[in-house]
Design a protein around this motif. Structure first.
Motif, PDB file in Angstrom:
ATOM      1  N   VAL A   1       0.848  -1.192   0.000  1.00  0.00           N
ATOM      2  CA  VAL A   1       0.000   0.000   0.000  1.00  0.00           C
ATOM      3  C   VAL A   1       0.886   1.245   0.000  1.00  0.00           C
ATOM      4  CG1 VAL A   1      -1.713   1.298   1.330  1.00  0.00           C
ATOM      5  CG2 VAL A   1      -1.887  -1.188   1.156  1.00  0.00           C
ATOM      6  N   ALA A   2       0.444   2.281  -0.682  1.00  0.00           N
ATOM      7  CA  ALA A   2       1.208   3.528  -0.733  1.00  0.00           C
ATOM      8  C   ALA A   2       1.478   4.030   0.678  1.00  0.00           C
ATOM      9  CB  ALA A   2       0.443   4.578  -1.534  1.00  0.00           C
ATOM     10  N   GLY A   3       2.737   4.379   0.941  1.00  0.00           N
ATOM     11  CA  GLY A   3       3.111   4.895   2.246  1.00  0.00           C
ATOM     12  C   GLY A   3       3.646   3.841   3.193  1.00  0.00           C
ATOM     13  N   HIS A   4       3.567   2.552   2.799  1.00  0.00           N
ATOM     14  CA  HIS A   4       4.014   1.482   3.706  1.00  0.00           C
ATOM     15  C   HIS A   4       5.507   1.570   3.998  1.00  0.00           C
ATOM     16  CE1 HIS A   4       4.509  -2.472   5.521  1.00  0.00           C
ATOM     17  NE2 HIS A   4       5.515  -2.674   4.683  1.00  0.00           N
ATOM     18  N   GLU A   5       6.305   1.756   2.954  1.00  0.00           N
ATOM     19  CA  GLU A   5       7.755   1.777   3.155  1.00  0.00           C
ATOM     20  C   GLU A   5       8.183   2.965   4.011  1.00  0.00           C
ATOM     21  OE1 GLU A   5       9.862  -0.556   2.518  1.00  0.00           O
ATOM     22  OE2 GLU A   5       8.185  -1.745   1.747  1.00  0.00           O
ATOM     23  N   GLU A   6       7.562   4.124   3.796  1.00  0.00           N
ATOM     24  CA  GLU A   6       7.896   5.291   4.613  1.00  0.00           C
ATOM     25  C   GLU A   6       7.483   5.046   6.057  1.00  0.00           C
ATOM     26  OE1 GLU A   6       9.035   9.011   6.035  1.00  0.00           O
ATOM     27  OE2 GLU A   6       9.639   7.855   4.280  1.00  0.00           O
TER      28      GLU A   6
END
Length: 426
Positions: A228-233
């Motif tokens: 999901v977008a933002g997971h790595e951050e």
């Protein structure tokens, strides 16, 4: 860094129903619920960083709660974080009262009997992680019919007997790790009443002395899913917050118990550590919150706590304040703002001074324009025609700005960002 006069919406009844507000605060009517939500917001030592703030509430026709003040950029960030916690409170926060805790303790007791058997439980020793764990252990003791000689402390537990460590809630396992270092027993079972299942598995995997970790209720992981977008951050920040020594990388919402609430901390990138954060659980729902509220209100040094103004519009008047307008007296001025429909939009704040401020205050208690003019004329003894002309002009401006409504009809859509009435030029 400069500071601006602002009014920040904290609760908007147009977005969150009054029924939900009543359920969260545990109050029977809207005025009591708005007052309780304000009390929850107010009972926070963090207000020391936002002195001279004012909480303003309104109950009809749409419940509203906002905070007014002169806020720097840094202070505005704090207020946005406060609003975020209120959103969680109003939409997702789980409350556990004593009866529910008793029920979950019964479920936990059944699981322990199934996993370990009655004989093992009757020969084991039990200790609690203070303070919430003491309450849970007291309830669990009745469900398991524990004997007085089975109770011990973490430090006094026998090394050769199984030790069951009881707590009310575990979100990261940090407190349990600290307690484990004080325990001599070679066989430990950790039993939080509420905890994420993945955290329990992580504790067992990382701690050789922990033979099992069993929770009464498993808490949901609220972290962004992989891919999901933002997971790595989020994952990068979570690593920075927890360091290398962690049981579980996820995160979950804490549970508000009738006796306490989870300690809230916010991560500060500049400090590189967790700092004190807002707690917005209503005092009526938690013993810990009630006691904190009482201490702050009785503390002579806690003058930084915001005052509370509840707007009570007069019904049946010739002129009335728009449904989304809030106001308060501030020294010799009156601060007025019309809250936007979107919480992220800024409200236009007006400062009424002199006779304009007096006009507004009379408007709150008089039912007709002529009675307001009569009251001002008796005070100032100026030419009545000039006074009527000036007040009519002021009324027109307030109407044009969408602050007043005539004859129960909604005003034309003038927006919220036009011009000001003798207000702050900032």
């Amino acid at each position: 860094m400069g500071a601006d006069n602002l009014m920040v919406t904290l609760y908007d009844g147009a977005e969150v129903s009054a029924a939900r507000l009543l359920a969260v605060t545990g109050k029977p009517d809207t005025p009591a619920a708005v007052a309780e939500l304000a009390a929850a917001v107010r009972a926070n030592p963090l207000w020391s960083r936002l002195p001279d703030s004012v909480l303003i509430g309104r109950c009809e026709p749409v419940p509203l709660l906002a905070v007014a003040g002169t806020f720097s950029d840094e202070q505005q960030v704090l207020l946005l974080q406060l609003r975020g916690y209120l959103d969680v409170l109003l939409h997702e926060r789980e409350f556990v009262d004593y009866s529910q805790a008793e029920e979950v303790c019964g479920q936990l007791a059944e699981r322990l009997v199934t996993v370990f058997g009655a004989d093992t439980l009757q020969s084991a020793q039990f200790a609690a992680i203070p303070r919430g764990g003491l309450i849970v252990l007291g309830m669990l003791a009745y469900h398991l019919d524990l004997k007085p000689n089975q109770f011990t402390s973490l430090e006094a537990a026998d090394a050769d007997r199984v030790l069951f460590v009881i707590d009310d809630c575990s979100l990261t396992g940090k407190r349990f790790r600290e307690c484990l270092s004080r325990i001599a027993s070679d066989s430990v079972v950790f039993c939080p009443l509420y905890a994420p299942e993945a955290l329990c598995a992580g504790i067992v995997a990382r701690e050789p002395r922990v033979v099992n970790c069993i929770a009464g209720v498993s808490l949901k992981d609220t972290s962004p899913a992989q891919g999901v977008a933002g997971h790595e951050e989020w994952r990068r920040r979570r690593y920075a917050q927890l360091g290398e020594d962690f049981y579980w990388l996820g995160q979950t919402l804490g549970v508000a118990f009738a006796w306490c609430t989870p300690q809230t901390r916010r991560w500060d990138d500049v400090e590189g550590r967790f700092l004190e954060d807002w707690d917005v659980v209503p005092p009526s729902r938690s013993l810990k919150r009630r006691l904190l509220q009482r201490r702050l209100e009785n503390d002579a040094d806690a003058k930084y706590l915001p005052t509370l103004t509840l707007n009570m519009p007069t019904p049946g008047t010739e002129l009335r304040v728009h449904d989304r307008v809030l106001w308060c007296c501030w020294d010799d001025e009156v601060i007025v703002a019309k809250l936007p429909q979107r919480a992220d939009d800024a409200a236009r704040v007006y400062r009424l001074i002199g006779i304009s401020a007096e006009f507004w205050q009379l408007l709150m208690t008089h039912d007709a324009m002529q009675s307001i003019i009569q009251a001002l004329w008796e005070q100032y003894q100026v030419a009545r025609e000039r006074l009527e002309a000036d007040m009519t002009s002021l009324e027109d401006q307030l109407y044009a700005e969408g602050l007043l409504v005539r004859h129960e009809h909604l005003p034309r859509n003038h927006g919220t960002d036009t011009y000001q009435l003798q207000d702050d030029p900032s």
